[in-house]
Design an enzyme around this catalytic site. Structure first.
Site, PDB file in Angstrom:
ATOM      1  N   LYS A  92      57.677 -59.447  19.736  1.00 13.28           N
ATOM      2  CA  LYS A  92      59.037 -59.826  18.813  1.00 13.28           C
ATOM      3  C   LYS A  92      59.774 -61.113  19.021  1.00 13.28           C
ATOM      4  O   LYS A  92      59.843 -61.936  18.185  1.00 13.28           O
ATOM      5  CB  LYS A  92      60.018 -58.537  18.505  1.00 13.28           C
ATOM      6  CG  LYS A  92      59.255 -57.209  17.888  1.00 13.28           C
ATOM      7  CD  LYS A  92      60.103 -56.050  18.088  1.00 13.28           C
ATOM      8  CE  LYS A  92      59.552 -54.986  17.358  1.00 13.28           C
ATOM      9  NZ  LYS A  92      60.240 -53.721  17.747  1.00 13.28           N
ATOM     10  N   HIS A 143      65.221 -46.808  30.673  1.00 11.81           N
ATOM     11  CA  HIS A 143      64.722 -45.537  30.015  1.00 11.81           C
ATOM     12  C   HIS A 143      65.323 -44.505  30.881  1.00 11.81           C
ATOM     13  O   HIS A 143      65.893 -44.351  31.679  1.00 11.81           O
ATOM     14  CB  HIS A 143      63.113 -45.489  30.592  1.00 11.81           C
ATOM     15  CG  HIS A 143      62.769 -45.577  31.885  1.00 11.81           C
ATOM     16  ND1 HIS A 143      62.891 -44.574  32.820  1.00 11.81           N
ATOM     17  CD2 HIS A 143      62.324 -46.483  32.693  1.00 11.81           C
ATOM     18  CE1 HIS A 143      62.689 -45.163  34.067  1.00 11.81           C
ATOM     19  NE2 HIS A 143      62.264 -46.384  33.861  1.00 11.81           N
TER      20      HIS A 143
END
Length: 160
Positions: A92, A143
């Site tokens: 991206k 995470h």
């Protein structure tokens, strides 16, 4: 330039209308942000892919170094998911998405001695960077048990 100009040290932010451009100044270089990218994924999705496709999935997406790193971790699935999110965020930031000539393994997450993640680009991803003048990719990965997320910034340099 037109727009509001805020000067701080070492970051100068120029807010032209209608676009935002950020320049980070150092002694001899201007660093331009070419793109940003972010991604989030459920760790369970990666766990299911590993369970369903096993070694085929792991070898298709991750480099040998990434496999070695993740497989030594207690929560390997979270680390695989973090690297998946990082690869998506880098794409991206490059502004290309998945296009012909770029493979999963062209984007590799490595860790510095400090533990900080860093990006190594090869193949088609490296070619895209060279063509666009992107010389550095910054990455942040996080995470937990349920999700992994990553944020990437593509930087280019312009001599002063």
């Amino acid at each position: 330039s037109k727009g509001v100009h805020y000067k701080t040290d070492p970051i100068s932010i120029i807010l032209p209308q209608p676009r935002v451009q950020i320049r980070i100044h150092s002694a001899d270089m201007n660093h331009h942000i070419f793109g940003i990218g972010t991604d989030i994924i459920e760790c369970l999705r990666i766990a299911n892919m590993i369970q369903r496709h096993g070694e085929l999935f792991i070898r298709r997406v991750y480099t040998d170094h990434e496999i070695e790193y993740c497989s030594t971790k207690k929560s390997a699935t979270q680390h695989y998911a973090g690297r998946w999110a990082a690869k998506e965020a880098v794409l991206k930031a490059l502004g290309t998405g998945w296009r012909r000539g770029i493979s999963w393994r062209d984007i590799e997450v490595r860790n510095l001695r400090s533990g900080a993640p860093t990006i190594v680009l090869n193949g088609g991803a490296r070619e895209v960077c060279e063509e666009a003048g992107i010389q550095k990719m910054l990455i942040s990965i996080s995470h937990c048990r349920s999700h992994a997320t990553a944020y990437a910034i593509a930087l280019g340099f312009e001599s002063t």
